[in-house]
Scaffold this motif. Structure first.
Motif, short mmCIF file in Angstrom:
data_model
loop_
_atom_site.label_atom_id
_atom_site.label_comp_id
_atom_site.label_asym_id
_atom_site.label_seq_id
_atom_site.Cartn_x
_atom_site.Cartn_y
_atom_site.Cartn_z
N ALA A 149 12.08 9.53 -10.86
CA ALA A 149 11.03 10.14 -11.66
C ALA A 149 9.90 9.17 -11.97
N PHE A 150 10.18 8.08 -12.68
CA PHE A 150 9.08 7.24 -13.15
C PHE A 150 8.74 6.06 -12.24
N PRO A 151 9.67 5.16 -11.94
CA PRO A 151 9.26 3.97 -11.17
C PRO A 151 8.70 4.30 -9.79
N ASP A 152 9.27 5.29 -9.14
CA ASP A 152 8.77 5.63 -7.81
C ASP A 152 7.44 6.37 -7.87
N LEU A 153 7.13 6.95 -9.00
CA LEU A 153 5.83 7.57 -9.21
C LEU A 153 4.72 6.52 -9.29
N LEU A 154 5.10 5.30 -9.69
CA LEU A 154 4.12 4.22 -9.79
C LEU A 154 3.53 3.85 -8.43
N PHE A 155 4.25 4.11 -7.34
CA PHE A 155 3.72 3.84 -6.01
C PHE A 155 2.37 4.52 -5.80
N ILE A 156 2.27 5.76 -6.24
CA ILE A 156 1.04 6.53 -6.04
C ILE A 156 -0.11 5.90 -6.83
N PHE A 157 0.14 5.56 -8.09
CA PHE A 157 -0.92 4.97 -8.91
C PHE A 157 -1.31 3.58 -8.43
N PHE A 178 6.49 2.82 0.10
CA PHE A 178 6.51 4.21 -0.34
C PHE A 178 7.06 5.12 0.77
N PHE A 179 6.61 4.92 2.01
CA PHE A 179 7.11 5.75 3.10
C PHE A 179 8.57 5.45 3.41
N SER A 180 9.00 4.21 3.23
CA SER A 180 10.42 3.92 3.42
C SER A 180 11.26 4.60 2.35
N TYR A 181 10.71 4.72 1.14
CA TYR A 181 11.43 5.44 0.10
C TYR A 181 11.43 6.94 0.33
N LEU A 182 10.38 7.45 0.92
CA LEU A 182 10.35 8.88 1.22
C LEU A 182 11.42 9.28 2.22
N ILE A 183 11.74 8.37 3.15
CA ILE A 183 12.79 8.71 4.12
C ILE A 183 14.17 8.36 3.59
N GLY A 184 14.25 7.76 2.39
CA GLY A 184 15.53 7.55 1.73
C GLY A 184 16.25 6.28 2.09
N SER A 185 15.57 5.30 2.61
CA SER A 185 16.26 4.08 3.03
C SER A 185 16.67 3.19 1.88
N HIS A 186 16.08 3.36 0.72
CA HIS A 186 16.33 2.43 -0.39
C HIS A 186 17.63 2.70 -1.13
N PHE A 199 -8.32 -9.70 -0.03
CA PHE A 199 -7.03 -9.90 0.65
C PHE A 199 -5.89 -9.31 -0.16
N VAL A 200 -5.88 -9.57 -1.47
CA VAL A 200 -4.80 -9.06 -2.32
C VAL A 200 -4.79 -7.54 -2.32
N SER A 201 -5.96 -6.93 -2.45
CA SER A 201 -6.00 -5.47 -2.52
C SER A 201 -5.56 -4.84 -1.20
N VAL A 202 -5.98 -5.41 -0.08
CA VAL A 202 -5.57 -4.85 1.23
C VAL A 202 -4.08 -5.10 1.47
N PHE A 203 -3.61 -6.31 1.20
CA PHE A 203 -2.21 -6.66 1.40
C PHE A 203 -1.30 -5.75 0.56
N CYS A 204 -1.62 -5.61 -0.71
CA CYS A 204 -0.79 -4.80 -1.59
C CYS A 204 -0.90 -3.31 -1.27
N PHE A 205 -2.06 -2.86 -0.84
CA PHE A 205 -2.22 -1.46 -0.45
C PHE A 205 -1.33 -1.15 0.75
N ILE A 206 -1.34 -2.01 1.74
CA ILE A 206 -0.52 -1.79 2.93
C ILE A 206 0.96 -1.92 2.60
N GLY A 207 1.33 -2.96 1.82
CA GLY A 207 2.73 -3.14 1.45
C GLY A 207 3.27 -2.00 0.62
N THR A 208 2.48 -1.52 -0.32
CA THR A 208 2.90 -0.41 -1.15
C THR A 208 3.05 0.87 -0.33
N THR A 209 2.15 1.09 0.61
CA THR A 209 2.23 2.27 1.47
C THR A 209 3.48 2.22 2.33
#
Length: 161
Positions: free
Chosen positions: A21-29, A70-78, A57-67
């Motif tokens: 519910a909450f921590p994984d919702l933070l990915f979007i924000f 997030f997609f790895s969590y969507l497929i349930g690997s975590h 660099f930080v914004s691009v790196f973190c944007f790509i890493g977060t994405t």
């Protein structure tokens, strides 16, 4: 009374429902605010190239890493391996430190350009400072919840036979 496998499964199921519910919702924000920082820095004038290069660099790196996370969590690997939980906790701790440095440096760049640039360019950098500070808070919160999740997974792994 020894814990049974059924009670461990129920406990894991309850935890998954709560944590989804909450921590994984933070990915979007995190992605939204990180993307806003990226856009604002890319469109603004650059008074201090090294400083704003680091922020970019930080914004691009973190944007790509977060994405990617997030997609790895969507497929349930975590939920299958504790290594994913450790990876998430480590990533968010590193991202929080990176964004803290980026927010401070962007704030310094904004202060340095207060009188020497137009109001429009100054406001772009001011908003980039606000959004990078917000992203810092989001990443710190997510790091905190990731560390709690890691602690919970370690405790569950110890009770399993």
């Amino acid at each position: 009374m020894a814990p049974t496998e059924e009670s461990d499964d129920n406990l894991m199921r309850i935890y998954i429902e709560i944590s989804a519910a909450f921590p994984d919702l933070l990915f979007i924000f995190e992605s939204v605010f990180g993307g806003l920082v990226w856009i604002l820095i890319a469109s603004s004038l650059v008074p201090l190239p090294l400083t704003q290069g680091w922020v970019m660099f930080v914004s691009v790196f973190c944007f790509i890493g977060t994405t990617v996370l997030f997609f790895s969590y969507l497929i349930g690997s975590h939920y299958k391996e504790i290594s994913w939980v450790i990876l998430e906790a480590a990533y968010h701790c590193i991202a929080a430190v990176f964004y803290l440095s980026a927010a401070v440096l962007e704030g310094l760049a904004t202060i340095s350009m207060h009188n020497s640039f137009t109001q429009e360019h100054y406001l772009e950098n001011a908003f980039a400072t606000v959004f990078s500070s917000t992203a810092t808070l989001l990443y710190v919160n997510h790091a905190w919840f990731s560390l709690i999740r890691w602690k919970f997974f370690r405790r569950i792994r110890r009770t399993l036979p």
